[in-house]
Design a protein around this motif. Structure first.
Motif, short mmCIF file in Angstrom:
data_model
loop_
_atom_site.label_atom_id
_atom_site.label_comp_id
_atom_site.label_asym_id
_atom_site.label_seq_id
_atom_site.Cartn_x
_atom_site.Cartn_y
_atom_site.Cartn_z
N GLN A 189 0.82 -1.21 0.00
CA GLN A 189 0.00 0.00 0.00
C GLN A 189 0.85 1.26 0.00
O GLN A 189 0.55 2.23 -0.68
CB GLN A 189 -0.94 -0.02 1.22
CG GLN A 189 -2.09 0.96 1.13
CD GLN A 189 -2.97 0.70 -0.09
OE1 GLN A 189 -3.49 -0.39 -0.24
NE2 GLN A 189 -3.13 1.69 -0.95
N LYS A 190 1.94 1.22 0.76
CA LYS A 190 2.82 2.40 0.86
C LYS A 190 3.41 2.75 -0.52
O LYS A 190 3.43 3.92 -0.93
CB LYS A 190 3.94 2.09 1.87
CG LYS A 190 4.99 3.15 2.01
CD LYS A 190 4.55 4.28 2.88
CE LYS A 190 5.59 5.37 2.93
NZ LYS A 190 5.07 6.64 3.42
N VAL A 191 3.90 1.73 -1.23
CA VAL A 191 4.49 1.97 -2.55
C VAL A 191 3.43 2.51 -3.52
O VAL A 191 3.68 3.47 -4.26
CB VAL A 191 5.17 0.69 -3.10
CG1 VAL A 191 5.63 0.88 -4.54
CG2 VAL A 191 6.35 0.30 -2.22
N ILE A 192 2.24 1.93 -3.49
CA ILE A 192 1.17 2.40 -4.38
C ILE A 192 0.77 3.83 -3.99
O ILE A 192 0.56 4.70 -4.85
CB ILE A 192 -0.06 1.45 -4.32
CG1 ILE A 192 0.32 0.05 -4.79
CG2 ILE A 192 -1.24 2.02 -5.11
CD1 ILE A 192 0.71 -0.08 -6.25
N ASP A 193 0.70 4.10 -2.69
CA ASP A 193 0.30 5.44 -2.22
C ASP A 193 1.27 6.51 -2.73
O ASP A 193 0.85 7.58 -3.17
CB ASP A 193 0.28 5.48 -0.68
CG ASP A 193 -0.95 4.81 -0.11
OD1 ASP A 193 -1.87 4.47 -0.87
OD2 ASP A 193 -0.98 4.60 1.13
N VAL A 194 2.57 6.25 -2.60
CA VAL A 194 3.55 7.27 -2.98
C VAL A 194 3.72 7.32 -4.51
O VAL A 194 3.62 8.38 -5.14
CB VAL A 194 4.93 7.01 -2.31
CG1 VAL A 194 5.98 8.01 -2.80
CG2 VAL A 194 4.79 7.07 -0.79
N ASN A 195 3.93 6.15 -5.13
CA ASN A 195 4.33 6.13 -6.56
C ASN A 195 3.17 6.34 -7.53
O ASN A 195 3.37 6.82 -8.63
CB ASN A 195 5.00 4.80 -6.90
CG ASN A 195 6.35 4.61 -6.22
OD1 ASN A 195 6.73 5.40 -5.37
ND2 ASN A 195 7.05 3.56 -6.58
N LEU A 196 1.96 5.94 -7.13
CA LEU A 196 0.84 6.03 -8.08
C LEU A 196 -0.20 7.04 -7.61
O LEU A 196 -0.51 8.01 -8.31
CB LEU A 196 0.22 4.64 -8.26
CG LEU A 196 -0.93 4.53 -9.27
CD1 LEU A 196 -0.53 5.01 -10.65
CD2 LEU A 196 -1.43 3.08 -9.34
N THR A 197 -0.72 6.85 -6.39
CA THR A 197 -1.71 7.81 -5.88
C THR A 197 -1.08 9.19 -5.75
O THR A 197 -1.73 10.21 -6.02
CB THR A 197 -2.27 7.34 -4.51
OG1 THR A 197 -2.67 5.98 -4.64
CG2 THR A 197 -3.44 8.18 -4.07
N GLY A 198 0.20 9.24 -5.39
CA GLY A 198 0.90 10.52 -5.26
C GLY A 198 0.92 11.28 -6.58
O GLY A 198 0.74 12.51 -6.62
N VAL A 199 1.14 10.57 -7.68
CA VAL A 199 1.14 11.22 -9.00
C VAL A 199 -0.25 11.77 -9.30
O VAL A 199 -0.41 12.92 -9.74
CB VAL A 199 1.60 10.21 -10.09
CG1 VAL A 199 1.42 10.79 -11.49
CG2 VAL A 199 3.06 9.82 -9.85
N PHE A 200 -1.28 10.95 -9.04
CA PHE A 200 -2.66 11.41 -9.25
C PHE A 200 -2.94 12.68 -8.44
O PHE A 200 -3.49 13.66 -8.97
CB PHE A 200 -3.63 10.27 -8.87
CG PHE A 200 -5.00 10.72 -8.47
CD1 PHE A 200 -5.85 11.33 -9.39
CD2 PHE A 200 -5.44 10.56 -7.16
CE1 PHE A 200 -7.12 11.76 -9.00
CE2 PHE A 200 -6.70 10.99 -6.77
CZ PHE A 200 -7.54 11.59 -7.70
N LEU A 201 -2.57 12.67 -7.16
CA LEU A 201 -2.91 13.82 -6.29
C LEU A 201 -2.19 15.10 -6.73
O LEU A 201 -2.78 16.19 -6.72
CB LEU A 201 -2.57 13.50 -4.84
CG LEU A 201 -3.46 12.45 -4.16
CD1 LEU A 201 -2.93 12.12 -2.76
CD2 LEU A 201 -4.92 12.93 -4.09
N CYS A 202 -0.93 14.97 -7.12
CA CYS A 202 -0.17 16.16 -7.56
C CYS A 202 -0.77 16.73 -8.83
O CYS A 202 -0.92 17.95 -8.99
CB CYS A 202 1.30 15.82 -7.77
SG CYS A 202 2.15 15.46 -6.23
#
Ligand SMILES: NC(=O)c1ccc[n+]([C@@H]2O[C@H](COP(=O)([O-])OP(=O)(O)OC[C@H]3O[C@@H](n4cnc5c(N)ncnc54)[C@H](O)[C@@H]3O)[C@@H](O)[C@H]2O)c1
Length: 249
Positions: free
Chosen positions: A109-122
């Motif tokens: 979850q941590k990797v998905i949160d930073v690498n994928l969800t993080g891109v979406f949020l930015c």
């Protein structure tokens, strides 16, 4: 000065590829918000760039890209300090190596949160501000591991594969707003992300690159600046491999 008068946000800008991108964008005339969780190195980099250029070229902003409120604050910082936002480099990322049957859900979850969800949020935070000035350029940092697989990297490859295809979807979605969305896909690059690998593994990975070495952060930064600039005005939805030939063989 290919980025003269442009304002950029670089996530993960305090180290490695992000730091090289910040430096290159400033050299090319941009003013940059360095967004990271590594406060000491981010502040230090901003101070150094401002001293070297004798004017305010960079500001540091503490941002965890997986936190929506903080990504909103990041974009507001660009507007408040530099009055606009033209370029977003979604570069912050983390790695993980584990056999999938032993991979804990929290680590996945941590990797998905930073690498994928993080891109979406930015990107979600940046689009409304880019629209105000008629467009912009978004570059995501994916990876060769968004294109090919590798054992023990389920969470990382899943996140980068997601970034590769999200890049295409967003390119289609925002082309008529003047916003281009592309990705750079590095091979193995000599940054602190590789610190955990032993010498045998490093030599094995080097042998997978026909050019016969790891890439440098600066080589990825040059490709990023190109995509950010008007030289790439007809390029959107592209995933630019910067991989020394890794995926060619
Ligand atoms: N080094 C490689 O071989 C390689 C290869 C392909 C892709 N990449 C990608 O390049 C990007 C940059 O990696 P790097 O090699 O420069 O690594 P790095 O570890 O040197 O830099 C990553 C930066 O991201 C920051 N960061 C981590 N989590 C964050 C979060 N939640 N919010 C904001 N910032 C955060 C770190 O503090 C650090 O400054 C990553 O997306 C990585 O997946 C790296």
């Amino acid at each position: 000065m290919r980025l003269k008068d442009k304002v950029a946000v670089v996530t993960g800008g305090a180290s490695g590829i992000g730091e090289a991108a910040v430096r290159d964008m400033v050299e090319e005339g941009a003013r940059v918000v360095i967004a990271d969780i590594s406060d000491e190195s981010g502040e230090k980099l901003a101070r150094k760039l401002n001293e070297d250029h004798n004017e305010k070229k960079a500001v540091y902003c503490h941002v965890d890209v997986s936190n929506e409120e903080e990504t909103q604050k990041m974009v507001k910082t660009a507007e408040r300090k530099f009055e606009r936002l033209d370029i977003l480099f979604c570069n912050a990322g983390i790695g993980d190596i584990a056999m999938t049957d032993e991979l804990k859900l929290e680590k996945w979850q941590k990797v998905i949160d930073v690498n994928l969800t993080g891109v979406f949020l930015c990107i979600k935070a940046a689009i409304p501000v880019m629209k105000k000035t008629g467009g912009g350029s978004i570059i995501n940092c994916a990876s060769i591991l968004g294109h090919v697989g590798q054992a023990q990297t389920a969470s990382y490859t899943a996140s980068k594969g997601g970034v590769v295809n999200m890049t295409r979807a967003l390119a289609a979605e925002y082309a008529d707003e003047g916003i281009r969305v592309n990705a750079v896909c590095p091979g193995y690059i000599d940054t602190p992300l590789l610190d955990g690998l032993d010498e045998n593994m490093k030599n094995h990975l080097i042998s997978r690159h026909p050019i016969g070495r790891f890439g440098t952060p600066e080589e990825v930064a040059k490709a990023t600046t190109f995509l950010a600039s008007d030289d790439a005005s007809f390029i959107t939805g592209a995933n630019l491999l910067v991989d020394g030939g890794y995926t060619a063989v």
